[in-house]
Design an enzyme around this catalytic site. Structure first.
Site, PDB file in Angstrom:
ATOM      1  N   HIS A   1      23.564  82.454  19.790  1.00  0.00           N
ATOM      2  CA  HIS A   1      23.986  81.168  19.765  1.00  0.00           C
ATOM      3  C   HIS A   1      24.272  80.514  21.104  1.00  0.00           C
ATOM      4  CE1 HIS A   1      24.230  81.859  15.526  1.00  0.00           C
ATOM      5  NE2 HIS A   1      24.671  82.872  15.630  1.00  0.00           N
TER       6      HIS A   1
HETATM    7  C1  BDR Z   1      29.307  80.740  16.988  1.00  0.00           C
HETATM    8  O1  BDR Z   1      30.455  81.273  16.184  1.00  0.00           O
HETATM    9  C2  BDR Z   1      30.943  82.073  17.053  1.00  0.00           C
HETATM   10  O2  BDR Z   1      31.231  83.312  16.072  1.00  0.00           O
HETATM   11  C3  BDR Z   1      29.950  82.571  17.958  1.00  0.00           C
HETATM   12  O3  BDR Z   1      30.443  82.582  19.349  1.00  0.00           O
HETATM   13  C4  BDR Z   1      29.195  81.225  18.269  1.00  0.00           C
HETATM   14  O4  BDR Z   1      29.821  80.130  19.028  1.00  0.00           O
HETATM   15  C5  BDR Z   1      28.110  80.902  15.712  1.00  0.00           C
HETATM   16  O5  BDR Z   1      28.283  80.390  14.975  1.00  0.00           O
END
Ligand code: BDR
Ligand code: CA
Length: 313
Positions: A242
Site C-alpha cells: 500500500h
Molecule cells: C493501510 O493500513 C495500514 O495497515 C497499512 O500500513 C496501510 O497504510 C492499508 O489499508
C-alpha cells in the site's frame, strides 16, 4: 531541486518500505521530517518503529516526531492482526539509538509549512489522518501554503479491507479524513483500488533479498511477515503493497492513472463508517477535491522500489 515532504506514518511494514524509498531518493525527495501517528499499533511503538527505519536507512539526519496518540473523536482501533505485536514484525532490527524530537508532531507540521516558501511542502500521509487534520484545525492558515497532500487511504470500486465499506486508515479516524478532504488543498489519494494491483509475488519479494544489502534483507523479511494475513485473506499470487505507492507517485507519477473527482467521507453511519464515496463518473456537481488514483503499473513500481532499496546500506 528535490521536493520537500513530511511523512506522516504508523510503521507498519508497508510504511517502512515507503520511508526507505523516500530516504533512498535524496535527489528527488527531501524528507523534512517524519511524524508518527497512532494507527497500526499505538503511538509510542509506531514512533519507535520510525526511528528503527531511519537507522536502518543510514539517514540519521532525518528527525522523527510523535504526533497524536488517538483519533479525534473515537477510540483507537489497531491492526496487530496484520502487522504483528510490534507493528513491524519480520526483520530483527536493533533498538534505536536515535531519539524522538521533543516538539509535538502536529506543531512540527505547522511550523514547517509556515517557515518554508508557500506551496513547497508536500504532506505524505501513510496512516490515519489525525495529525494532518489537527494541524489544519490548529492552524488554518497553513492550508493554502500546502503544495499537495498525497495519501494512502480509501477504496471505492475495490471496497474495504477493515469493513466491507472502508479502508483501515480512513476507518480509524473518519472525522480527521473528512477534515482533510474538505480542506481545499490539492489531494492525491492512493486507495485500495491501486494498491491491490501492486502484488508482492515471491519473485518480487526475492528481488529485495537478492540486492544483497541490509535494507533489502529487512524489506524482504518485512514483506515476508505482513503478506501472511493478506495471502490467506485474498488468495492472490502476492500481497498488496500500500504505502510505497505514495512515494512512488512522487518519483514516477507516470506509473499511475486516475482522475480528479469529488470524494466525501462517511462519518455518520455505523455500517459504512469511513467509506470514501468517490464521484468517479462525475454524476454530481460536488467540488472535485481529490485525484483518485485507480490503477498502476506493478512491474514498473517494483522495479523502482528494488532499484532504490539497492542504493541504501
Ligand atoms: C493501510 O493500513 C495500514 O495497515 C497499512 O500500513 C496501510 O497504510 C492499508 O489499508
Ligand atoms: Ca500505514
Amino acid at each position: 531541486m528535490a521536493r520537500k515532504i513530511i511523512i506522516d506514518t504508523d510503521p507498519g511494514q508497508d510504511d517502512a518500505v515507503a520511508i526507505l524509498l523516500a530516504l533512498a531518493s535524496p535527489e528527488e525527495i527531501d524528507v523534512a521530517g517524519i511524524v508518527a501517528v497512532a494507527g497500526n499499533v499505538g503511538l509510542a511503538q509506531n514512533a519507535k518503529n520510525a526511528l528503527k527505519v531511519v537507522e536502518l536507512s543510514g539517514r540519521r539526519d532525518v528527525a522523527v516526531y510523535a504526533g497524536c496518540a488517538r483519533p479525534m473523536m473515537r477510540e483507537l482501533i489497531t491492526a496487530e492482526h496484520v502487522h504483528g505485536h510490534t507493528g513491524l514484525d519480520g526483520p530483527d532490527l536493533p533498538e534505536p539509538k536515535l531519539r524522538l524530537e521533543t516538539i509535538h508532531g502536529v506543531d512540527f507540521i505547522i511550523d514547517t509549512i509556515r517557515r518554508e516558501p508557500e506551496k513547497t511542502v508536500t504532506l505524505c500521509a501513510l496512516g490515519p489522518l489525525t495529525n494532518l487534520a489537527m494541524a489544519l484545525i490548529k492552524a488554518p492558515d497553513i492550508t493554502e501554503r500546502i503544495e499537495e497532500i498525497v495519501l494512502m487511504g480509501g477504496a471505492y470500486f475495490e471496497v474495504g479491507n477493515i469493513t466491507p465499506a472502508a479502508e483501515f486508515n480512513i476507518y480509524v479516524d473518519p472525522e480527521a479524513a473528512r477534515t482533510v478532504f474538505a480542506c481545499g488543498a490539492p489531494i492525491t489519494m492512493m486507495p485500495l483500488d491501486v494498491t491491490h494491483q501492486m502484488l508482492g509475488t515471491p519473485e518480487r519479494v526475492a528481488a529485495f533479498s537478492a540486492v544483497g544489502n541490509r535494507s533489502g534483507a529487512a524489506v524482504a523479511a518485512m514483506l515476508g511477515f505482513s503478506e501472511r494475513f493478506d495471502l490467506k485473506k485474498y488468495g492472490w499470487p502476492g500481497a498488496p503493497l500500500h504505502d510505497p505507492c505514495v512515494i512512488a507517485y512522487l518519483l514516477k507519477p507516470e506509473i499511475f492513472k486516475g482522475r480528479v473527482c469529488n470524494v466525501e467521507i462517511e462519518t455518520a453511519s455505523p455500517l459504512t463508517r469511513g467509506m470514501t464515496v468517490a464521484d468517479y463518473w462525475h454524476v454530481t456537481d460536488r467540488p472535485r477535491n481529490a485525484s483518485f488514483i485507480r490503477s498502476g503499473d506493478a512491474d514498473a513500481f517494483y522495479a523502482l522500489l528494488t532499484e532504490r532499496i539497492a542504493r541504501l546500506p
